[in-house]
Design a protein around this motif. Structure first.
Motif, short mmCIF file in Angstrom:
data_model
loop_
_atom_site.label_atom_id
_atom_site.label_comp_id
_atom_site.label_asym_id
_atom_site.label_seq_id
_atom_site.Cartn_x
_atom_site.Cartn_y
_atom_site.Cartn_z
N LEU A 131 61.29 2.87 144.12
CA LEU A 131 61.68 2.45 142.78
C LEU A 131 63.19 2.58 142.65
CD1 LEU A 131 58.89 4.38 140.87
CD2 LEU A 131 58.99 1.92 141.26
N GLN A 132 63.82 1.60 142.04
CA GLN A 132 65.27 1.60 141.88
C GLN A 132 65.67 1.39 140.44
OE1 GLN A 132 67.43 2.32 144.29
NE2 GLN A 132 65.71 2.64 145.66
N PRO A 133 66.48 2.18 139.84
CA PRO A 133 66.81 3.54 140.24
C PRO A 133 65.60 4.44 139.99
CG PRO A 133 67.81 3.06 138.12
CD PRO A 133 67.14 1.79 138.59
N PRO A 134 65.49 5.53 140.73
CA PRO A 134 64.30 6.37 140.62
C PRO A 134 64.05 6.95 139.23
CG PRO A 134 65.57 6.95 142.57
CD PRO A 134 66.40 5.98 141.78
N GLU A 135 65.13 7.25 138.48
CA GLU A 135 64.96 7.88 137.17
C GLU A 135 64.35 6.91 136.14
OE1 GLU A 135 68.38 7.47 138.33
OE2 GLU A 135 67.90 9.08 139.73
N ILE A 140 61.50 -2.69 142.21
CA ILE A 140 61.00 -2.07 143.44
C ILE A 140 61.77 -2.71 144.58
CG2 ILE A 140 59.04 -1.87 145.02
CD1 ILE A 140 57.20 -1.82 142.64
N ALA A 141 62.26 -1.89 145.48
CA ALA A 141 62.94 -2.37 146.69
C ALA A 141 61.98 -2.22 147.86
CB ALA A 141 64.21 -1.57 146.93
N THR A 144 62.65 -4.10 154.83
CA THR A 144 62.20 -4.33 156.20
C THR A 144 63.36 -3.95 157.12
OG1 THR A 144 62.93 -6.64 156.20
CG2 THR A 144 60.67 -6.20 155.47
N HIS A 145 63.23 -4.25 158.39
CA HIS A 145 64.29 -3.91 159.34
C HIS A 145 65.58 -4.65 159.05
CE1 HIS A 145 61.58 -1.53 161.77
NE2 HIS A 145 60.70 -2.52 161.72
N ASP A 146 65.50 -5.85 158.51
CA ASP A 146 66.70 -6.66 158.35
C ASP A 146 66.98 -7.15 156.93
OD1 ASP A 146 64.51 -8.33 158.27
OD2 ASP A 146 65.40 -9.91 159.49
N ARG A 147 66.13 -6.82 155.96
CA ARG A 147 66.32 -7.36 154.61
C ARG A 147 65.67 -6.46 153.58
NH1 ARG A 147 65.50 -12.98 155.29
NH2 ARG A 147 67.74 -13.08 155.31
N VAL A 148 66.15 -6.59 152.34
CA VAL A 148 65.54 -5.88 151.22
C VAL A 148 65.05 -6.94 150.23
CG1 VAL A 148 65.93 -4.30 149.29
CG2 VAL A 148 67.06 -3.88 151.48
N THR A 161 52.44 -1.61 136.02
CA THR A 161 53.77 -1.01 135.92
C THR A 161 54.38 -1.01 137.32
OG1 THR A 161 53.02 1.25 136.35
CG2 THR A 161 53.02 0.51 134.03
N LEU A 162 55.67 -0.80 137.38
CA LEU A 162 56.32 -0.71 138.68
C LEU A 162 55.78 0.47 139.48
CD1 LEU A 162 60.06 -1.51 137.95
CD2 LEU A 162 58.42 -2.91 139.16
N GLN A 163 55.47 1.55 138.78
CA GLN A 163 54.94 2.74 139.46
C GLN A 163 53.58 2.44 140.09
OE1 GLN A 163 56.36 2.66 136.47
NE2 GLN A 163 57.92 4.24 136.39
#
Length: 185
Positions: A131-135, A140-141, A144-148, A161-163
Motif C-alpha cells: 500500500l502506498q503510502p502505508p499510513e 497499491i504498488a 515485478t522485476h522490471d516495472r511497478v 478497499t485497497l487493504q
C-alpha cells in the motif's frame, strides 16, 4: 489380482476474483471542461483585446504582444482539453475495465489514460505488493522485476478497499510456496 489405480491429485484451482473497476470519468470530465473554458476565454480575450498586458511588473506586452500571449495560452488550453477528451474516449473503449486475480496471473489496466490497455502479469513475476503510502493508502504498488504497476484507490468499487485487494494479492503470492512445500518439493 488387480492393482489399484494410482489416482492423480488434481491441483485445486483457485477461483478467479473479478473486480469491476470504476472509470475515472469524474476526474477527466471536469478537467476537460475546465481547459475547454480556459481556451474559449483566452481566444475571446485575444480577439477583443485592445490594451497591453503587464505580468507581475516583470513582463510588459503591448496590445499585439498581449494578443499573442492570450492566443498561446488558448492553444495550450486547447491541447490540455483535447488530452482530457482523448482520455475519456480511451477509458470508454476499455471493456471490461476490471482487475482479475487468478491463480497464476493478475490482469489489470495499465498505462496513461490515452494509451491505457489491459495487461496480464504472471503471479510468479511479482516481487512485492504494498500500500502506498502505508499510513493513508492511495494506491497499491505491484512490483515485478522490471516495472511497478499502480492500482489507484479511486478505481476501486465501494465493495472493495485497497487493504482487501492487497490482502488477496498477497494471499495468492504466498499460496504457490505453501503448496510446493506441502507436496514435498
Amino acid at each position: 489380482m488387480e492393482e489399484p489405480e494410482k489416482t492423480k491429485r488434481k491441483k485445486r484451482s483457485e477461483p478467479k476474483i473479478q473486480i469491476p473497476l470504476r472509470k475515472p470519468y469524474w476526474q477527466l470530465v471536469p478537467s476537460f471542461l475546465l481547459f475547454a473554458l480556459c481556451a474559449a476565454f483566452f481566444f475571446h480575450r485575444s480577439s477583443v483585446n485592445d490594451r497591453g498586458l503587464v505580468l507581475n511588473g516583470i513582463l510588459h506586452f503591448e496590445a499585439d504582444g498581449a494578443d499573442v500571449f492570450y492566443a498561446v495560452l488558448g492553444v495550450l488550453s486547447t491541447g490540455l482539453s483535447m488530452m482530457g477528451l482523448l482520455g475519456i474516449v480511451r477509458f470508454s473503449q476499455i471493456e471490461p475495465f476490471e482487475l482479475v486475480l487468478g491463480g497464476k496471473s493478475l490482469s489489470l489496466p495499465y498505462g496513461r489514460p490515452m494509451s491505457m490497455r489491459v495487461i496480464t502479469v504472471p503471479i510468479r513475476d511479482i516481487v512485492s505488493v504494498g500500500l502506498q503510502p502505508p499510513e493513508w493508502p492511495k494506491s497499491i504498488a505491484v512490483q515485478t522485476h522490471d516495472r511497478v504497476y499502480w492500482i489507484p484507490s479511486y478505481w476501486m468499487p465501494k465493495e472493495w478497499t485497497l487493504q482487501d485487494l492487497n490482502a488477496a494479492i498477497v494471499e495468492r503470492l504466498r499460496r504457490p510456496e505453501d503448496e510446493s512445500a506441502a507436496g514435498g518439493g
